[in-house]
Write a protein that holds these residues in place. Structure first.
Motif, short mmCIF file in Angstrom:
data_model
loop_
_atom_site.label_atom_id
_atom_site.label_comp_id
_atom_site.label_asym_id
_atom_site.label_seq_id
_atom_site.Cartn_x
_atom_site.Cartn_y
_atom_site.Cartn_z
N VAL A 76 -10.03 0.18 -0.40
CA VAL A 76 -9.02 0.75 -1.29
C VAL A 76 -7.81 1.25 -0.50
O VAL A 76 -7.91 1.65 0.66
CB VAL A 76 -9.61 1.91 -2.12
N ARG A 77 -6.65 1.18 -1.15
CA ARG A 77 -5.40 1.74 -0.63
C ARG A 77 -5.02 1.18 0.73
O ARG A 77 -4.45 1.88 1.56
CB ARG A 77 -5.46 3.26 -0.59
N ASN A 78 -5.34 -0.07 0.99
CA ASN A 78 -4.87 -0.74 2.20
C ASN A 78 -3.54 -1.42 1.90
O ASN A 78 -3.42 -2.18 0.95
CB ASN A 78 -5.92 -1.73 2.67
N ASP A 92 -10.20 2.44 3.96
CA ASP A 92 -9.08 2.92 3.16
C ASP A 92 -7.90 3.32 4.03
O ASP A 92 -8.06 3.76 5.17
CB ASP A 92 -9.52 4.11 2.30
N ARG A 109 -16.30 0.20 -0.60
CA ARG A 109 -15.02 0.57 -1.19
C ARG A 109 -13.91 0.16 -0.24
O ARG A 109 -13.86 0.61 0.90
CB ARG A 109 -14.95 2.08 -1.44
N THR A 144 -16.62 2.52 3.56
CA THR A 144 -15.31 2.75 2.98
C THR A 144 -14.24 2.33 3.97
O THR A 144 -14.27 2.75 5.13
CB THR A 144 -15.13 4.23 2.61
N ASN A 199 -4.86 -1.91 -3.35
CA ASN A 199 -4.34 -2.52 -2.13
C ASN A 199 -3.07 -3.31 -2.46
O ASN A 199 -2.71 -3.47 -3.62
CB ASN A 199 -5.39 -3.47 -1.54
N GLY A 256 -7.97 -3.87 5.07
CA GLY A 256 -9.33 -3.37 5.17
C GLY A 256 -10.08 -4.08 6.28
O GLY A 256 -10.54 -3.46 7.24
N SER A 308 -10.57 4.34 8.46
CA SER A 308 -9.44 4.85 7.69
C SER A 308 -8.23 5.10 8.57
O SER A 308 -8.35 5.52 9.72
CB SER A 308 -9.87 6.16 7.01
#
Length: 250
Positions: free
Chosen positions: A161-163, A134, A159, A132, A190, A139, A104
């Motif tokens: 996400v939000r990259n 993120d 998961r 995960t 993303n 990612g 992350s």
């Protein structure tokens, strides 16, 4: 033992743990490796095997874990976050399994996991599961820069996400065989979901949810992109771009 803390502070010009002995097996368990201006949390340039379990690696100026060796690597139940470049960088023949990890906050045009092929006649193989990724730029970012540097990536039950740029990226700059298998993952919020670039790249996708990515869900520019037809792809800026071949799963 409850109440004990094992940590390494990494100061400028240094790496937290350096592994550079051919044939050595190293196990790191229960460590906090924290950058105080230092380079890499773990830097492996030679060795047989590296095992990282229940560790937190953060705030380095370069990579959390850097492996530039044909070593076997296992990362389990660990957090790698907020480093200056990749969370984990694999190069040139590494064979790695990453399970139940969190990667992350690597947002300087870098990835939670970066995989690079920079040495001729090498095959780098990475498997990621139950993890995960993120808040990174990517990612997982996979790139071969040599015509004979093969890379194989599998990602499942994770998961992503939000990259900011993309969830999963596969790139072959010189035509090397670079393949991605992605199954049963969540890729949401993303910039793009799953993208492959250039001849030499292949992707097989099955059972993924690809949703609410701001630009494209699935993107193919010059590679071979094959779907089992059972992915949930919806709510993206553009759900698909270019050629996606659908075949029945066997």
């Amino acid at each position: 033992i409850g109440g004990l803390y094992a940590g390494i502070s990494v100061f400028p010009g240094a790496n937290g743990v350096t592994i550079a002995t051919p044939g050595i097996n190293v196990v790191l368990r229960g460590l906090a490796i924290n950058g105080q201006g230092g380079n890499n949390g773990i830097n492996m340039t030679a060795g047989n095997r590296l095992t990282v379990e229940n560790c937190v690696i953060s705030n380095l100026t370069q990579n959390g874990i850097n492996v530039n060796a044909a070593a076997t690597v296992r990362v389990t139940d660990s957090i790698v976050r907020d480093n200056g470049f990749h969370g984990i960088c694999f190069q040139n023949g590494a064979k790695a399994t990453i399970t139940r990890a969190v990667l992350s906050g690597h947002d300087n045009n870098s990835g939670g996991i970066g995989v690079e092929g920079n040495a001729a006649s090498t095959t780098t193989i990475i498997d990621v599961a139950d993890s995960t990724l993120d808040g990174n730029s990517y990612g997982i970012f996979t790139s071969s820069n040599i015509a004979t540097a093969t890379i194989k990536i599998s990602v499942r039950d994770s998961r992503i996400v939000r990259n900011a740029d993309s969830g999963l990226v596969t790139l072959s700059n010189q035509g090397a065989a670079v393949s991605l298998s992605a199954s049963n993952n969540m890729l949401a919020n993303n910039g793009q979901g799953i993208i492959i670039f250039s001849p030499g790249t292949k992707a097989w996708v099955s059972g993924n949810t690809v949703s609410d990515n701001t630009r494209t869900g699935l993107f193919n520019n010059g590679g071979v992109f094959t779907s089992a037809g059972n992915n949930a792809v919806y709510g993206n800026g553009t759900n698909t771009n270019a050629v996606i071949t659908t075949v029945a799963a066997q």
